[in-house]
Motif scaffolding. Structure first.
Motif, PDB file in Angstrom:
ATOM      1  N   THR A  30      40.324 -70.139 -16.679  1.00 23.43           N
ATOM      2  CA  THR A  30      39.474 -70.424 -17.835  1.00 23.43           C
ATOM      3  C   THR A  30      38.007 -70.109 -17.625  1.00 23.43           C
ATOM      4  O   THR A  30      37.240 -70.123 -18.574  1.00 23.43           O
ATOM      5  CB  THR A  30      39.607 -71.909 -18.240  1.00 23.43           C
ATOM      6  N   GLU A  31      37.596 -69.846 -16.381  1.00 20.89           N
ATOM      7  CA  GLU A  31      36.180 -69.590 -16.133  1.00 20.89           C
ATOM      8  C   GLU A  31      35.728 -68.233 -16.664  1.00 20.89           C
ATOM      9  O   GLU A  31      34.553 -68.003 -16.878  1.00 20.89           O
ATOM     10  CB  GLU A  31      35.867 -69.717 -14.637  1.00 20.89           C
ATOM     11  N   ASN A  32      36.656 -67.347 -16.896  1.00 16.15           N
ATOM     12  CA  ASN A  32      36.357 -66.017 -17.404  1.00 16.15           C
ATOM     13  C   ASN A  32      37.089 -65.854 -18.734  1.00 16.15           C
ATOM     14  O   ASN A  32      38.313 -65.925 -18.787  1.00 16.15           O
ATOM     15  CB  ASN A  32      36.832 -64.972 -16.385  1.00 16.15           C
ATOM     16  N   VAL A  33      36.338 -65.635 -19.811  1.00 17.03           N
ATOM     17  CA  VAL A  33      36.926 -65.520 -21.148  1.00 17.03           C
ATOM     18  C   VAL A  33      37.995 -64.422 -21.188  1.00 17.03           C
ATOM     19  O   VAL A  33      38.995 -64.546 -21.891  1.00 17.03           O
ATOM     20  CB  VAL A  33      35.834 -65.273 -22.211  1.00 17.03           C
ATOM     21  N   ASP A  34      37.827 -63.381 -20.408  1.00 14.95           N
ATOM     22  CA  ASP A  34      38.814 -62.295 -20.401  1.00 14.95           C
ATOM     23  C   ASP A  34      40.158 -62.743 -19.825  1.00 14.95           C
ATOM     24  O   ASP A  34      41.206 -62.218 -20.190  1.00 14.95           O
ATOM     25  CB  ASP A  34      38.290 -61.099 -19.601  1.00 14.95           C
ATOM     26  N   LYS A  35      40.120 -63.711 -18.928  1.00 21.34           N
ATOM     27  CA  LYS A  35      41.362 -64.212 -18.331  1.00 21.34           C
ATOM     28  C   LYS A  35      41.944 -65.398 -19.100  1.00 21.34           C
ATOM     29  O   LYS A  35      43.099 -65.744 -18.907  1.00 21.34           O
ATOM     30  CB  LYS A  35      41.107 -64.642 -16.885  1.00 21.34           C
ATOM     31  N   ASP A  36      41.141 -66.039 -19.897  1.00 20.84           N
ATOM     32  CA  ASP A  36      41.584 -67.231 -20.637  1.00 20.84           C
ATOM     33  C   ASP A  36      42.299 -66.782 -21.910  1.00 20.84           C
ATOM     34  O   ASP A  36      41.694 -66.556 -22.946  1.00 20.84           O
ATOM     35  CB  ASP A  36      40.377 -68.113 -20.975  1.00 20.84           C
ATOM     36  N   TRP A  37      43.596 -66.653 -21.831  1.00 18.59           N
ATOM     37  CA  TRP A  37      44.406 -66.088 -22.904  1.00 18.59           C
ATOM     38  C   TRP A  37      44.431 -66.928 -24.167  1.00 18.59           C
ATOM     39  O   TRP A  37      44.794 -66.446 -25.227  1.00 18.59           O
ATOM     40  CB  TRP A  37      45.822 -65.823 -22.410  1.00 18.59           C
ATOM     41  N   CYS A  38      44.040 -68.185 -24.095  1.00 19.36           N
ATOM     42  CA  CYS A  38      44.084 -69.019 -25.308  1.00 19.36           C
ATOM     43  C   CYS A  38      42.700 -69.524 -25.711  1.00 19.36           C
ATOM     44  O   CYS A  38      42.583 -70.451 -26.504  1.00 19.36           O
ATOM     45  CB  CYS A  38      45.056 -70.176 -25.118  1.00 19.36           C
ATOM     46  N   TRP A  39      41.654 -68.888 -25.199  1.00 20.98           N
ATOM     47  CA  TRP A  39      40.296 -69.331 -25.447  1.00 20.98           C
ATOM     48  C   TRP A  39      39.984 -69.457 -26.939  1.00 20.98           C
ATOM     49  O   TRP A  39      39.520 -70.492 -27.401  1.00 20.98           O
ATOM     50  CB  TRP A  39      39.313 -68.363 -24.784  1.00 20.98           C
ATOM     51  N   SER A  40      40.224 -68.416 -27.705  1.00 19.47           N
ATOM     52  CA  SER A  40      39.849 -68.452 -29.121  1.00 19.47           C
ATOM     53  C   SER A  40      40.657 -69.504 -29.878  1.00 19.47           C
ATOM     54  O   SER A  40      40.122 -70.223 -30.720  1.00 19.47           O
ATOM     55  CB  SER A  40      40.006 -67.075 -29.771  1.00 19.47           C
ATOM     56  N   ARG A  41      41.925 -69.614 -29.557  1.00 18.82           N
ATOM     57  CA  ARG A  41      42.779 -70.612 -30.213  1.00 18.82           C
ATOM     58  C   ARG A  41      42.325 -72.021 -29.864  1.00 18.82           C
ATOM     59  O   ARG A  41      42.294 -72.916 -30.705  1.00 18.82           O
ATOM     60  CB  ARG A  41      44.229 -70.389 -29.757  1.00 18.82           C
ATOM     61  N   ARG A  42      41.960 -72.238 -28.630  1.00 20.22           N
ATOM     62  CA  ARG A  42      41.496 -73.540 -28.151  1.00 20.22           C
ATOM     63  C   ARG A  42      40.253 -73.982 -28.932  1.00 20.22           C
ATOM     64  O   ARG A  42      40.182 -75.091 -29.429  1.00 20.22           O
ATOM     65  CB  ARG A  42      41.190 -73.414 -26.662  1.00 20.22           C
ATOM     66  N   TYR A  43      39.284 -73.092 -29.035  1.00 22.58           N
ATOM     67  CA  TYR A  43      38.043 -73.445 -29.733  1.00 22.58           C
ATOM     68  C   TYR A  43      38.248 -73.559 -31.240  1.00 22.58           C
ATOM     69  O   TYR A  43      37.621 -74.378 -31.897  1.00 22.58           O
ATOM     70  CB  TYR A  43      36.919 -72.457 -29.382  1.00 22.58           C
ATOM     71  N   TRP A  44      39.122 -72.738 -31.781  1.00 24.20           N
ATOM     72  CA  TRP A  44      39.397 -72.813 -33.215  1.00 24.20           C
ATOM     73  C   TRP A  44      40.016 -74.158 -33.566  1.00 24.20           C
ATOM     74  O   TRP A  44      39.635 -74.786 -34.557  1.00 24.20           O
ATOM     75  CB  TRP A  44      40.317 -71.661 -33.621  1.00 24.20           C
ATOM     76  N   LEU A  45      40.967 -74.632 -32.773  1.00 29.29           N
ATOM     77  CA  LEU A  45      41.587 -75.940 -33.016  1.00 29.29           C
ATOM     78  C   LEU A  45      40.579 -77.073 -32.860  1.00 29.29           C
ATOM     79  O   LEU A  45      40.581 -78.035 -33.630  1.00 29.29           O
ATOM     80  CB  LEU A  45      42.778 -76.158 -32.074  1.00 29.29           C
ATOM     81  N   LEU A  92      42.948 -77.882 -26.199  1.00 27.73           N
ATOM     82  CA  LEU A  92      44.229 -77.228 -25.947  1.00 27.73           C
ATOM     83  C   LEU A  92      44.332 -76.755 -24.500  1.00 27.73           C
ATOM     84  O   LEU A  92      43.458 -76.048 -24.000  1.00 27.73           O
ATOM     85  CB  LEU A  92      44.412 -76.032 -26.895  1.00 27.73           C
ATOM     86  N   LEU A  93      45.394 -77.149 -23.834  1.00 28.41           N
ATOM     87  CA  LEU A  93      45.668 -76.775 -22.451  1.00 28.41           C
ATOM     88  C   LEU A  93      44.460 -77.018 -21.540  1.00 28.41           C
ATOM     89  O   LEU A  93      44.110 -76.190 -20.694  1.00 28.41           O
ATOM     90  CB  LEU A  93      46.128 -75.316 -22.376  1.00 28.41           C
ATOM     91  N   ALA A  94      43.846 -78.183 -21.708  1.00 25.63           N
ATOM     92  CA  ALA A  94      42.655 -78.528 -20.934  1.00 25.63           C
ATOM     93  C   ALA A  94      42.947 -78.616 -19.441  1.00 25.63           C
ATOM     94  O   ALA A  94      42.027 -78.536 -18.625  1.00 25.63           O
ATOM     95  CB  ALA A  94      42.077 -79.851 -21.431  1.00 25.63           C
ATOM     96  N   ASP A  95      44.199 -78.757 -19.087  1.00 25.49           N
ATOM     97  CA  ASP A  95      44.546 -78.894 -17.679  1.00 25.49           C
ATOM     98  C   ASP A  95      44.830 -77.560 -16.978  1.00 25.49           C
ATOM     99  O   ASP A  95      45.266 -77.539 -15.840  1.00 25.49           O
ATOM    100  CB  ASP A  95      45.737 -79.837 -17.519  1.00 25.49           C
ATOM    101  N   LEU A  96      44.539 -76.450 -17.648  1.00 23.19           N
ATOM    102  CA  LEU A  96      44.697 -75.150 -16.989  1.00 23.19           C
ATOM    103  C   LEU A  96      43.758 -75.073 -15.789  1.00 23.19           C
ATOM    104  O   LEU A  96      42.609 -75.516 -15.867  1.00 23.19           O
ATOM    105  CB  LEU A  96      44.359 -74.003 -17.943  1.00 23.19           C
ATOM    106  N   PRO A  97      44.209 -74.501 -14.690  1.00 19.59           N
ATOM    107  CA  PRO A  97      43.318 -74.353 -13.533  1.00 19.59           C
ATOM    108  C   PRO A  97      42.085 -73.538 -13.893  1.00 19.59           C
ATOM    109  O   PRO A  97      42.144 -72.599 -14.692  1.00 19.59           O
ATOM    110  CB  PRO A  97      44.193 -73.600 -12.511  1.00 19.59           C
ATOM    111  N   VAL A  98      40.970 -73.896 -13.295  1.00 21.15           N
ATOM    112  CA  VAL A  98      39.678 -73.294 -13.635  1.00 21.15           C
ATOM    113  C   VAL A  98      39.668 -71.774 -13.426  1.00 21.15           C
ATOM    114  O   VAL A  98      38.979 -71.064 -14.157  1.00 21.15           O
ATOM    115  CB  VAL A  98      38.531 -73.991 -12.867  1.00 21.15           C
ATOM    116  N   GLN A  99      40.431 -71.258 -12.490  1.00 20.70           N
ATOM    117  CA  GLN A  99      40.416 -69.806 -12.270  1.00 20.70           C
ATOM    118  C   GLN A  99      40.939 -69.033 -13.477  1.00 20.70           C
ATOM    119  O   GLN A  99      40.661 -67.857 -13.627  1.00 20.70           O
ATOM    120  CB  GLN A  99      41.179 -69.401 -10.996  1.00 20.70           C
TER     121      GLN A  99
END
Length: 178
Positions: free
Chosen positions: A71-86, A62-69
């Motif tokens: 997604t590199e920090n779980v606190d800033k990655d607003w869709c991290w849990s949803r991404r991994y759950w899917l 999910l949203l794999a094309d988000l810029p690394v800045q």
């Protein structure tokens, strides 16, 4: 900049889609849930149809094309849990497809679905278990043993652990019956 599709309310953003728009994620989830229910009801044929439809909707992380800045920090990655759950739902679905094809005695297709799982998660015990079942029904004791060894190596290398008691018991049971 102003958009009729992205609304802002007190620093929270909301998506306002045009009439008739659909999003693939809820449809993917519904198909997976329905397919699992059909599997529990021993309805392999309809479950297979739902799983294949869900597979066609999954377009990757999910949203794999988000810029690394972002997604590199779980606190800033607003869709991290949803991404991994899917992704976990997708991997589970692939394993269910492998099991369905194993029961249909379509061994090459069953193996290919497990291999898809391993390309994403080499530590998926569910997929290792399914591969062992596939080799068992094929009468391939050597391949079953090799798969268990691959499971041991992957779990040690990537997770620093041994297989679960369920995986160990499955291996012992399958080996004993060949």
């Amino acid at each position: 900049r102003a958009s009729p599709f992205v609304l802002n309310d007190d620093q929270h953003y909301f998506l306002a889609l045009p009439e008739g728009t659909w999003i693939d994620i809820p449809v993917f989830e519904q198909l997976c849930y329905k397919a699992e229910r059909l599997l529990r009801e021993d309805n392999d044929e309809e479950s297979l149809t739902c799983h294949l439809a869900a597979e066609s909707l999954y377009g990757g992380f999910l949203l794999a094309d988000l810029p690394v800045q972002y997604t590199e920090n779980v606190d800033k990655d607003w869709c991290w849990s949803r991404r991994y759950w899917l992704q976990e739902m997708y991997l589970k679905m692939l394993t269910y497809l492998a099991g369905t094809y194993r029961r249909r005695n379509d061994i090459p297709r069953a193996l290919s679905y497990c291999e898809k799982v391993f390309r994403i998660d080499p530590c998926s015990e569910r997929a290792h278990q399914e591969m062992m079942r596939i080799f068992h029904v094929s009468g391939r004791r050597d391949a079953l043993d090799r798969q268990y060894r691959l499971c041991l190596q992957a779990l040690e290398r990537y997770d620093g652990r041994v297989p679960s008691p369920a995986t160990q018991a499955l291996y012992q049971s399958l080996m004993a019956s060949l």
